[in-house]
Design an enzyme around this catalytic site. Structure first.
Site, PDB file in Angstrom:
ATOM      1  N   TRP A 116       2.241   2.676   9.080  1.00  0.00           N
ATOM      2  CA  TRP A 116       2.678   4.037   9.384  1.00  0.00           C
ATOM      3  C   TRP A 116       4.087   4.160   9.918  1.00  0.00           C
ATOM      4  O   TRP A 116       4.551   5.238  10.241  1.00  0.00           O
ATOM      5  CB  TRP A 116       1.712   4.735  10.343  1.00  0.00           C
ATOM      6  CG  TRP A 116       1.195   3.856  11.455  1.00  0.00           C
ATOM      7  CD1 TRP A 116      -0.044   3.283  11.509  1.00  0.00           C
ATOM      8  CD2 TRP A 116       1.874   3.431  12.640  1.00  0.00           C
ATOM      9  NE1 TRP A 116      -0.175   2.523  12.650  1.00  0.00           N
ATOM     10  CE2 TRP A 116       0.988   2.610  13.368  1.00  0.00           C
ATOM     11  CE3 TRP A 116       3.140   3.668  13.166  1.00  0.00           C
ATOM     12  CZ2 TRP A 116       1.336   2.016  14.573  1.00  0.00           C
ATOM     13  CZ3 TRP A 116       3.496   3.071  14.373  1.00  0.00           C
ATOM     14  CH2 TRP A 116       2.591   2.262  15.058  1.00  0.00           C
ATOM     15  N   ASN A 117       4.803   3.044  10.048  1.00  0.00           N
ATOM     16  CA  ASN A 117       6.115   3.168  10.707  1.00  0.00           C
ATOM     17  C   ASN A 117       7.249   3.563   9.771  1.00  0.00           C
ATOM     18  O   ASN A 117       8.174   4.239  10.186  1.00  0.00           O
ATOM     19  CB  ASN A 117       6.444   1.879  11.465  1.00  0.00           C
ATOM     20  CG  ASN A 117       6.382   0.662  10.582  1.00  0.00           C
ATOM     21  OD1 ASN A 117       5.860   0.711   9.470  1.00  0.00           O
ATOM     22  ND2 ASN A 117       6.904  -0.434  11.071  1.00  0.00           N
TER      23      ASN A 117
ATOM     24  N   GLU B 108      -3.300   6.299   6.794  1.00  0.00           N
ATOM     25  CA  GLU B 108      -3.801   7.679   6.941  1.00  0.00           C
ATOM     26  C   GLU B 108      -3.099   8.401   8.093  1.00  0.00           C
ATOM     27  O   GLU B 108      -3.180   9.605   8.219  1.00  0.00           O
ATOM     28  CB  GLU B 108      -5.323   7.704   7.079  1.00  0.00           C
ATOM     29  CG  GLU B 108      -5.872   7.791   8.485  1.00  0.00           C
ATOM     30  CD  GLU B 108      -6.037   6.436   9.134  1.00  0.00           C
ATOM     31  OE1 GLU B 108      -5.595   5.440   8.537  1.00  0.00           O
ATOM     32  OE2 GLU B 108      -6.604   6.371  10.243  1.00  0.00           O
TER      33      GLU B 108
ATOM     34  N   PRO C 134      -4.633  -8.914  11.443  1.00  0.00           N
ATOM     35  CA  PRO C 134      -6.071  -8.837  11.147  1.00  0.00           C
ATOM     36  C   PRO C 134      -6.367  -8.180   9.798  1.00  0.00           C
ATOM     37  O   PRO C 134      -7.223  -8.655   9.033  1.00  0.00           O
ATOM     38  CB  PRO C 134      -6.635  -7.987  12.303  1.00  0.00           C
ATOM     39  CG  PRO C 134      -5.637  -8.129  13.408  1.00  0.00           C
ATOM     40  CD  PRO C 134      -4.309  -8.329  12.764  1.00  0.00           C
ATOM     41  N   THR C 135      -5.648  -7.088   9.470  1.00  0.00           N
ATOM     42  CA  THR C 135      -5.846  -6.458   8.161  1.00  0.00           C
ATOM     43  C   THR C 135      -5.381  -7.399   7.058  1.00  0.00           C
ATOM     44  O   THR C 135      -6.023  -7.527   6.015  1.00  0.00           O
ATOM     45  CB  THR C 135      -5.075  -5.119   8.092  1.00  0.00           C
ATOM     46  OG1 THR C 135      -5.503  -4.296   9.164  1.00  0.00           O
ATOM     47  CG2 THR C 135      -5.325  -4.408   6.778  1.00  0.00           C
TER      48      THR C 135
ATOM     49  N   GLU D  29       3.172  -8.489   4.228  1.00  0.00           N
ATOM     50  CA  GLU D  29       4.231  -8.231   5.214  1.00  0.00           C
ATOM     51  C   GLU D  29       3.529  -7.831   6.503  1.00  0.00           C
ATOM     52  O   GLU D  29       3.091  -6.691   6.654  1.00  0.00           O
ATOM     53  CB  GLU D  29       5.138  -7.092   4.732  1.00  0.00           C
ATOM     54  CG  GLU D  29       5.971  -7.444   3.523  1.00  0.00           C
ATOM     55  CD  GLU D  29       7.031  -8.491   3.801  1.00  0.00           C
ATOM     56  OE1 GLU D  29       7.261  -8.830   4.976  1.00  0.00           O
ATOM     57  OE2 GLU D  29       7.618  -8.985   2.830  1.00  0.00           O
TER      58      GLU D  29
ATOM     59  N   GLU E  42       9.850  -9.441   0.246  1.00  0.00           N
ATOM     60  CA  GLU E  42      10.223  -8.167  -0.347  1.00  0.00           C
ATOM     61  C   GLU E  42      11.742  -8.149  -0.477  1.00  0.00           C
ATOM     62  O   GLU E  42      12.449  -8.950   0.107  1.00  0.00           O
ATOM     63  CB  GLU E  42       9.721  -7.003   0.510  1.00  0.00           C
ATOM     64  CG  GLU E  42       8.200  -6.993   0.579  1.00  0.00           C
ATOM     65  CD  GLU E  42       7.601  -5.645   0.952  1.00  0.00           C
ATOM     66  OE1 GLU E  42       7.856  -5.166   2.066  1.00  0.00           O
ATOM     67  OE2 GLU E  42       6.855  -5.077   0.119  1.00  0.00           O
TER      68      GLU E  42
HETATM   69  P1  NDP Z   1      -2.984  -1.859   9.868  1.00  0.00           P
HETATM   70  O1  NDP Z   1      -3.107  -3.298   9.579  1.00  0.00           O
HETATM   71  O2  NDP Z   1      -3.937  -1.226  10.786  1.00  0.00           O
HETATM   72  O3  NDP Z   1      -3.057  -1.027   8.514  1.00  0.00           O
HETATM   73  C1  NDP Z   1      -2.194  -1.293   7.415  1.00  0.00           C
HETATM   74  C2  NDP Z   1      -2.730  -0.599   6.176  1.00  0.00           C
HETATM   75  O4  NDP Z   1      -3.891  -1.293   5.692  1.00  0.00           O
HETATM   76  C3  NDP Z   1      -3.182   0.833   6.421  1.00  0.00           C
HETATM   77  O5  NDP Z   1      -2.848   1.623   5.289  1.00  0.00           O
HETATM   78  C4  NDP Z   1      -4.671   0.668   6.576  1.00  0.00           C
HETATM   79  O6  NDP Z   1      -5.366   1.856   6.330  1.00  0.00           O
HETATM   80  C5  NDP Z   1      -4.969  -0.395   5.548  1.00  0.00           C
HETATM   81  N1  NDP Z   1      -6.219  -1.115   5.745  1.00  0.00           N
HETATM   82  C6  NDP Z   1      -6.926  -1.301   6.887  1.00  0.00           C
HETATM   83  N2  NDP Z   1      -8.023  -2.068   6.651  1.00  0.00           N
HETATM   84  C7  NDP Z   1      -8.000  -2.379   5.338  1.00  0.00           C
HETATM   85  C8  NDP Z   1      -8.854  -3.176   4.487  1.00  0.00           C
HETATM   86  N3  NDP Z   1      -9.931  -3.799   4.944  1.00  0.00           N
HETATM   87  N4  NDP Z   1      -8.517  -3.281   3.177  1.00  0.00           N
HETATM   88  C9  NDP Z   1      -7.400  -2.683   2.696  1.00  0.00           C
HETATM   89  N5  NDP Z   1      -6.584  -1.927   3.449  1.00  0.00           N
HETATM   90  C10 NDP Z   1      -6.853  -1.782   4.752  1.00  0.00           C
HETATM   91  O7  NDP Z   1      -1.484  -1.675  10.370  1.00  0.00           O
HETATM   92  P2  NDP Z   1      -0.788  -0.391  10.981  1.00  0.00           P
HETATM   93  O8  NDP Z   1      -0.795   0.721  10.010  1.00  0.00           O
HETATM   94  O9  NDP Z   1      -1.374  -0.189  12.347  1.00  0.00           O
HETATM   95  O10 NDP Z   1       0.724  -0.894  11.104  1.00  0.00           O
HETATM   96  C11 NDP Z   1       1.199  -1.676  12.139  1.00  0.00           C
HETATM   97  C12 NDP Z   1       1.281  -3.128  11.718  1.00  0.00           C
HETATM   98  O11 NDP Z   1       2.051  -3.275  10.543  1.00  0.00           O
HETATM   99  C13 NDP Z   1       1.956  -3.979  12.755  1.00  0.00           C
HETATM  100  O12 NDP Z   1       1.259  -5.173  12.948  1.00  0.00           O
HETATM  101  C14 NDP Z   1       3.306  -4.286  12.137  1.00  0.00           C
HETATM  102  O13 NDP Z   1       3.898  -5.441  12.586  1.00  0.00           O
HETATM  103  C15 NDP Z   1       2.987  -4.321  10.689  1.00  0.00           C
HETATM  104  N6  NDP Z   1       4.176  -4.071   9.910  1.00  0.00           N
HETATM  105  C16 NDP Z   1       4.729  -5.106   9.188  1.00  0.00           C
HETATM  106  C17 NDP Z   1       5.896  -4.927   8.504  1.00  0.00           C
HETATM  107  C18 NDP Z   1       6.495  -6.028   7.691  1.00  0.00           C
HETATM  108  O14 NDP Z   1       7.266  -5.761   6.787  1.00  0.00           O
HETATM  109  N7  NDP Z   1       6.187  -7.284   7.947  1.00  0.00           N
HETATM  110  C19 NDP Z   1       6.589  -3.630   8.507  1.00  0.00           C
HETATM  111  C20 NDP Z   1       5.907  -2.624   9.254  1.00  0.00           C
HETATM  112  C21 NDP Z   1       4.736  -2.862   9.942  1.00  0.00           C
HETATM  113  P3  NDP Z   1      -5.589   2.908   7.492  1.00  0.00           P
HETATM  114  O15 NDP Z   1      -4.389   2.895   8.375  1.00  0.00           O
HETATM  115  O16 NDP Z   1      -5.710   4.157   6.737  1.00  0.00           O
HETATM  116  O17 NDP Z   1      -6.812   2.427   8.196  1.00  0.00           O
END
Ligand code: NDP
Length: 487
Positions: A154-155, A181, A233-234, A252, A461
């Site tokens: 979401w960032n 979402e 974790p995701t 990522e 990327e």
């Molecule tokens: P999440 O891991 O909570 O969610 C990431 C995405 O995955 C969301 O769209 C989420 O849906 C979806 N998702 C969740 N569970 C599943 C599943 N079992 N299968 C498939 N998709 C799933 O991350 P956040 O949105 O909270 O973002 C923050 C995190 O992202 C931080 O850890 C940050 O470091 C990382 N990040 C990494 C970057 C990089 O380039 N390395 C850049 C930006 C952020 P929903 O949210 O709708 O539940």
């Protein structure tokens, strides 16, 4: 609350906005006020099916286009994005709460850079010719993977949608993208603009939903590749699900990156680096250098200058006011997580040197926060906070700094500030991180590979590297002589 570019429905599939009110309601909240600004619906199984079918159909056509033709569409989309930068930036601000002063220069502009860069590369994506003995040769064909799924955090909702979409499309793939979402609006605009720029209907689709929708996409047999930006974790779950079907992945993920500041560094430049590494986007950046190792002799001066700069420079307030340079957290849940870490930092004995408190009665504002006297074993020095919380750790020697910088499960980014050229290069050679910085931090130009090692991810990327993650190479052996066999 009205905003100028509200999408007309929840999903963008097969070249059009699509609604299915049967899906669970997703409320879009403006983080500066907590007001609900839009209501969308999560994708039902029928919507997911439609998106994947449309993508598979469009991909078959798109793959027959020349690279130059594909590139033209991407470059046109980049031009449209730049022309609409202000509207797209306002939307990004509503979606994420990031200040307009930031979104105007970092989101649609970065998405446009990706579309332009990969649009430019599309026509030059070729295989190679490998001469062999007896006139035989091998040639390779660089082929698309098929339907790719992008899942975003979401960032940076506009940027993530484009960083995944641009290389995927340049290589001849189609995409189904699921935004977080929490920030579902911006990716719809990316899809709309690509369509307007001439992408075949179905080439870039957006479906909304929580993790379950992401999981349904990842496991669908029509999908060849999954690119996730999200937490570790995701990432574990998505990588495992993709592995079951041997799908390609780009991960990522999160970080807890080190920023090492030596006593010989230019102090103000190092303070600027630490600000970029911790407080841009209210600290919600995956590559943030949140473990700031400062050589002991300059620590007091560094902390004092840092606090002076924050006091003089931070303008917290209405994100739509261009004077604001520090916005709210993107959502209430993340604010609570950050507050929890600040409490833990204090409980575990770190000194709260600056900030640490919520601001105002509405929205999700929290002060930029600095902890000193942080030790490596404290929770705030080990776990990703994903908020504006900087930890200062003292060090005495280069060897010690490097060992402690690497003592983490993460490996997204790392940075060093020093005027000693050889030490700078020694440090980056030793860093266990995918993206390193010397005398700056957190810049991510599309021309440079971006990604992590260890738990921070798989693949890269941006840059030409991304091409390898959105295409595969077919090897063709050509015999110029009669075929011989042993019997
Ligand atoms: P999440 O891991 O909570 O969610 C990431 C995405 O995955 C969301 O769209 C989420 O849906 C979806 N998702 C969740 N569970 C599943 C599943 N079992 N299968 C498939 N998709 C799933 O991350 P956040 O949105 O909270 O973002 C923050 C995190 O992202 C931080 O850890 C940050 O470091 C990382 N990040 C990494 C970057 C990089 O380039 N390395 C850049 C930006 C952020 P929903 O949210 O709708 O539940």
């Amino acid at each position: 609350m009205p905003y100028p570019t509200q999408p007309t429905a929840s999903h963008f599939i097969d070249g059009a906005y699509v609604e299915d009110a049967g899906g669970e309601v997703i409320e879009v909240v403006y983080p500066a006020t907590g007001a609900v600004i839009a209501r969308l619906h999560s994708a039902t199984p029928a919507i997911i099916d439609r998106a994947l079918d449309a993508a598979a159909r469009a991909q078959a056509e798109w793959a027959t286009w020349t690279g130059t033709q594909r590139g033209r569409v991407l470059r046109r989309a980049a031009d449209i994005m730049r022309a609409r930068n202000r509207d797209l930036s306002v939307l990004e601000t509503y979606d994420t709460g990031k200040p307009l002063s930031e979104t105007l220069v970092a989101d649609a502009t970065s998405a446009a850079d990706a579309l332009e860069y990969f649009g430019g590369l599309a026509g030059s994506l070729t295989g190679e010719h490998i001469p062999l003995g007896g006139g035989d040769f091998v040639y390779t064909r660089r082929e698309p993977l098929g339907v790719c799924v992008g899942i975003g955090a979401w960032n940076y909702p506009t940027q993530i949608a484009a960083w995944k979409g641009a290389p995927a499309l340049a290589c001849g793939n189609a995409m189904v993208f699921k935004p977080s979402e929490m920030t579902p609006l911006c990716a719809l605009k990316v899809a709309e603009i690509l369509h307007e720029a001439g992408a075949p209907a179905g080439l870039y689709n957006v479906v909304q939903g929580m993790g379950a929708v992401g999981a349904a996409l990842v496991t669908d047999p029509r999908v060849a590749k999954v690119s996730l930006t999200g937490s570790v974790p995701t990432g574990r779950k998505v990588y495992a699900a993709a592995a079951a079907e041997m799908k390609h992945v780009t991960m990522e993920l999160g970080g807890k990156s080190p920023l090492v500041i030596f006593a010989d560094a230019d102090l103000d430049s190092a303070v600027s680096g630490a600000i970029l590494a911790n407080f841009y986007s209210t600290g919600q950046v995956c590559s943030n250098g949140t473990r700031v190792f400062v050589e002991r002799s300059i620590r007091p001066a560094f902390v004092a200058r840092m606090i002076e700069r924050l006091n003089a420079g931070v303008v917290m307030g209405d994100p739509l006011d261009e004077a604001t340079n520090f916005g709210p957290m993107a959502n209430a849940k993340q604010l609570a997580i950050v507050e929890g870490y600040i409490a833990k930092g204090q409980a575990e004995g770190a000194t709260l040197a600056h900030g640490g408190k919520r601001v105002g009665n509405e929205g999700y504002y929290i002060e930029p926060t600095i902890f000193t006297d942080v030790t490596d074993d404290m929770t705030i020095a080990r776990e990703e906070i994903f908020g504006p919380v900087l930890s200062v750790l003292d060090f005495d020697t280069e060897e010690e700094a490097l060992a402690r910088a690497n003592a983490t499960e993460f490996g997204l980014a790392a940075g060093v500030f020093t005027q000693d050229l050889t030490r700078a290069h020694r440090m980056v050679a030793g860093f266990q991180a995918g993206t390193c910085y010397i005398n700056t931090f957190n810049l991510a130009p599309v021309e440079a590979p971006f990604g992590g090692v260890k738990m921070s991810g798989v693949g890269r990327e941006n840059s030409k590297e991304a091409i390898n993650h959105y295409s595969e190479v077919k090897s063709v052996y050509v015999a110029m002589n009669p075929c011989e066999a042993p019997f």
